[in-house]
Design an enzyme around this catalytic site. Structure first.
Site, mmCIF file in Angstrom:
data_model
loop_
_atom_site.group_PDB
_atom_site.id
_atom_site.type_symbol
_atom_site.label_atom_id
_atom_site.label_comp_id
_atom_site.label_asym_id
_atom_site.label_seq_id
_atom_site.Cartn_x
_atom_site.Cartn_y
_atom_site.Cartn_z
ATOM 1 N N GLY A 9 0.812 -1.209 0.000
ATOM 2 C CA GLY A 9 0.000 0.000 0.000
ATOM 3 C C GLY A 9 0.846 1.260 0.000
ATOM 4 O O GLY A 9 2.061 1.232 0.236
ATOM 5 N N GLN A 10 0.203 2.389 -0.238
ATOM 6 C CA GLN A 10 0.925 3.654 -0.366
ATOM 7 C C GLN A 10 1.697 4.015 0.912
ATOM 8 O O GLN A 10 2.880 4.366 0.856
ATOM 9 C CB GLN A 10 -0.056 4.779 -0.714
ATOM 10 C CG GLN A 10 -0.736 4.610 -2.058
ATOM 11 C CD GLN A 10 -1.607 5.797 -2.395
ATOM 12 O OE1 GLN A 10 -1.136 6.843 -2.827
ATOM 13 N NE2 GLN A 10 -2.908 5.654 -2.178
ATOM 14 N N ASP A 30 -1.340 -12.807 6.941
ATOM 15 C CA ASP A 30 -2.685 -12.386 6.559
ATOM 16 C C ASP A 30 -3.189 -11.410 7.617
ATOM 17 O O ASP A 30 -3.442 -11.806 8.761
ATOM 18 C CB ASP A 30 -3.601 -13.605 6.455
ATOM 19 C CG ASP A 30 -5.025 -13.237 6.067
ATOM 20 O OD1 ASP A 30 -5.366 -12.036 6.043
ATOM 21 O OD2 ASP A 30 -5.806 -14.177 5.796
ATOM 22 N N ALA A 54 -5.040 -2.523 4.963
ATOM 23 C CA ALA A 54 -6.470 -2.204 4.967
ATOM 24 C C ALA A 54 -7.129 -2.659 3.672
ATOM 25 O O ALA A 54 -6.467 -2.810 2.638
ATOM 26 C CB ALA A 54 -6.693 -0.700 5.138
ATOM 27 N N THR A 95 -9.812 6.666 8.853
ATOM 28 C CA THR A 95 -10.283 7.440 7.714
ATOM 29 C C THR A 95 -11.364 8.451 8.079
ATOM 30 O O THR A 95 -12.087 8.286 9.076
ATOM 31 C CB THR A 95 -10.857 6.477 6.650
ATOM 32 O OG1 THR A 95 -11.450 7.220 5.572
ATOM 33 C CG2 THR A 95 -11.935 5.593 7.240
ATOM 34 N N ASP A 96 -11.481 9.478 7.254
ATOM 35 C CA ASP A 96 -12.573 10.447 7.370
ATOM 36 C C ASP A 96 -13.926 9.801 7.093
ATOM 37 O O ASP A 96 -14.974 10.358 7.455
ATOM 38 C CB ASP A 96 -12.356 11.594 6.377
ATOM 39 C CG ASP A 96 -12.316 11.117 4.932
ATOM 40 O OD1 ASP A 96 -13.283 11.357 4.195
ATOM 41 O OD2 ASP A 96 -11.318 10.493 4.527
ATOM 42 N N TYR A 119 -17.463 0.518 3.664
ATOM 43 C CA TYR A 119 -16.068 0.767 3.986
ATOM 44 C C TYR A 119 -15.956 1.562 5.282
ATOM 45 O O TYR A 119 -15.175 1.206 6.186
ATOM 46 C CB TYR A 119 -15.397 1.527 2.848
ATOM 47 C CG TYR A 119 -14.035 2.077 3.185
ATOM 48 C CD1 TYR A 119 -12.933 1.238 3.318
ATOM 49 C CD2 TYR A 119 -13.843 3.452 3.373
ATOM 50 C CE1 TYR A 119 -11.677 1.750 3.638
ATOM 51 C CE2 TYR A 119 -12.595 3.970 3.687
ATOM 52 C CZ TYR A 119 -11.520 3.114 3.817
ATOM 53 O OH TYR A 119 -10.287 3.624 4.137
ATOM 54 N N LYS A 123 -14.215 0.449 8.891
ATOM 55 C CA LYS A 123 -13.126 1.201 9.528
ATOM 56 C C LYS A 123 -13.527 1.647 10.935
ATOM 57 O O LYS A 123 -12.691 1.663 11.845
ATOM 58 C CB LYS A 123 -12.746 2.406 8.663
ATOM 59 C CG LYS A 123 -12.097 2.037 7.334
ATOM 60 C CD LYS A 123 -10.769 1.306 7.508
ATOM 61 C CE LYS A 123 -9.667 2.240 7.966
ATOM 62 N NZ LYS A 123 -8.338 1.536 8.004
ATOM 63 N N TRP A 144 -7.954 11.018 1.609
ATOM 64 C CA TRP A 144 -7.529 11.278 0.234
ATOM 65 C C TRP A 144 -6.032 11.037 0.038
ATOM 66 O O TRP A 144 -5.287 11.922 -0.379
ATOM 67 C CB TRP A 144 -7.896 12.701 -0.159
ATOM 68 C CG TRP A 144 -9.348 13.046 -0.154
ATOM 69 C CD1 TRP A 144 -10.366 12.343 0.449
ATOM 70 C CD2 TRP A 144 -9.975 14.184 -0.749
ATOM 71 N NE1 TRP A 144 -11.567 12.995 0.255
ATOM 72 C CE2 TRP A 144 -11.361 14.123 -0.475
ATOM 73 C CE3 TRP A 144 -9.493 15.271 -1.472
ATOM 74 C CZ2 TRP A 144 -12.267 15.086 -0.921
ATOM 75 C CZ3 TRP A 144 -10.391 16.239 -1.917
ATOM 76 C CH2 TRP A 144 -11.761 16.136 -1.650
#
Length: 280
Positions: A9-10, A30, A54, A95-96, A119, A123, A144
């Site tokens: 992921g980023q 996992d 995530a 997350t928002d 989603y 979360k 974002w």
């Protein structure tokens, strides 16, 4: 050593680039399997854990809610339980999307949560599981996420902007584009501070500033990249998606700066860095 769940992921990629961490991808563990998670934490004996794994396919989560909950709720809960048992802190990225997106005021960490899609529900369940474990933790809500790698809005706009002369972009969703590199640096700093001072445990916000619409963000991308692509503002109703999106994703990050000394990043500087990396 700090143990990171996530590898491709980023944010996980930026954490690996920063160094001093061990990243576990799906082949190694996992992140939705409680037994594998406990075993990984016990065997690595880290000083702290960062959860950068995530399920992030927002639209697909509408039809794969069980899969989203496995990675976004069951996994983080197991991490939090194992960390609490070992007496080490957990930094968990959220997350928002835990908010309903109403109003125009930036969301405070203490504001009431009310997710409007699967989603977001997954979360939120992850946040609740982390808190319920009772260990030292920081839940870091962001929004974002963008970077020079992976799938994200910047890379999509660069591709479309090079292919087309004009695009219609949603203009009634307002939020903060957040560079993954800044999120990674914040997670590492928070982890170290929690080791020294567990009393800093809590829920925090960390998102790019100033707030901007997707359409405005697209214009900034094209302008900085030198692409001649015009943007027409459209409302969300003209771009229907399986999952509803919050209109107001503004996050108030003042408490994160007060407690951890981490100011909200300027997404414009982050965008310049991303474009520079992509061009090289």
């Amino acid at each position: 050593m700090i143990l990171v769940f996530g590898q491709s992921g980023q944010v996980a990629r930026e954490l690996a680039r920063a160094g001093g961490v061990t990243c576990l991808g799906r082949d190694a563990c996992d992140a939705g399997d409680p037994g594998a998670i406990r075993a990984a934490i016990e065997s690595h004996e880290p000083r702290a854990v960062i959860n950068a794994a995530a399920y992030t396919a927002v639209d697909r989560a509408e039809s794969e809610e069980d899969a989203a909950f496995a990675l976004n709720a069951i996994g983080p809960g197991a991490m939090a339980d194992a960390c609490a048992a070992s007496g080490i802190p957990l930094v968990h990225i959220s997350t928002d999307y835990v908010f309903d997106g109403s109003g125009k005021t930036p969301w405070q960490p203490s504001d009431a949560v009310a997710p409007i899609n699967a989603y977001g529900r997954s979360k939120l369940a992850g946040e609740e599981a982390v808190c319920a474990a009772g260990g030292t933790h920081a839940i870091l809500r962001t929004s974002w996420v963008v970077s020079a790698h992976g799938a994200n809005f910047v890379k999509t706009m660069l591709r479309l902007g090079a292919e087309r002369d004009a695009l219609n972009i949603v203009a009634d969703q307002i939020g903060g584009p957040t560079p993954a590199r800044d999120i990674a640096a914040a997670c590492l700093s928070i982890a170290e501070q929690l080791i020294a001072d567990p009393a800093k445990s809590g829920t925090y916000h960390f998102a790019g500033q100033p707030p901007v619409s997707w359409a405005e963000f697209a214009r900034a991308i094209f302008d900085r990249a030198g692409l001649r692509c015009s943007v027409t503002d459209i409302p969300s109703r003209d771009y229907p998606t399986p999952a509803a999106r919050p209109l107001n994703s503004r996050l108030d990050c003042a408490e994160t700066e007060t407690i951890f000394g981490l100011p909200a990043p300027d997404w414009r500087a982050g965008l310049d860095d991303i474009l520079k990396e992509l061009s090289s």
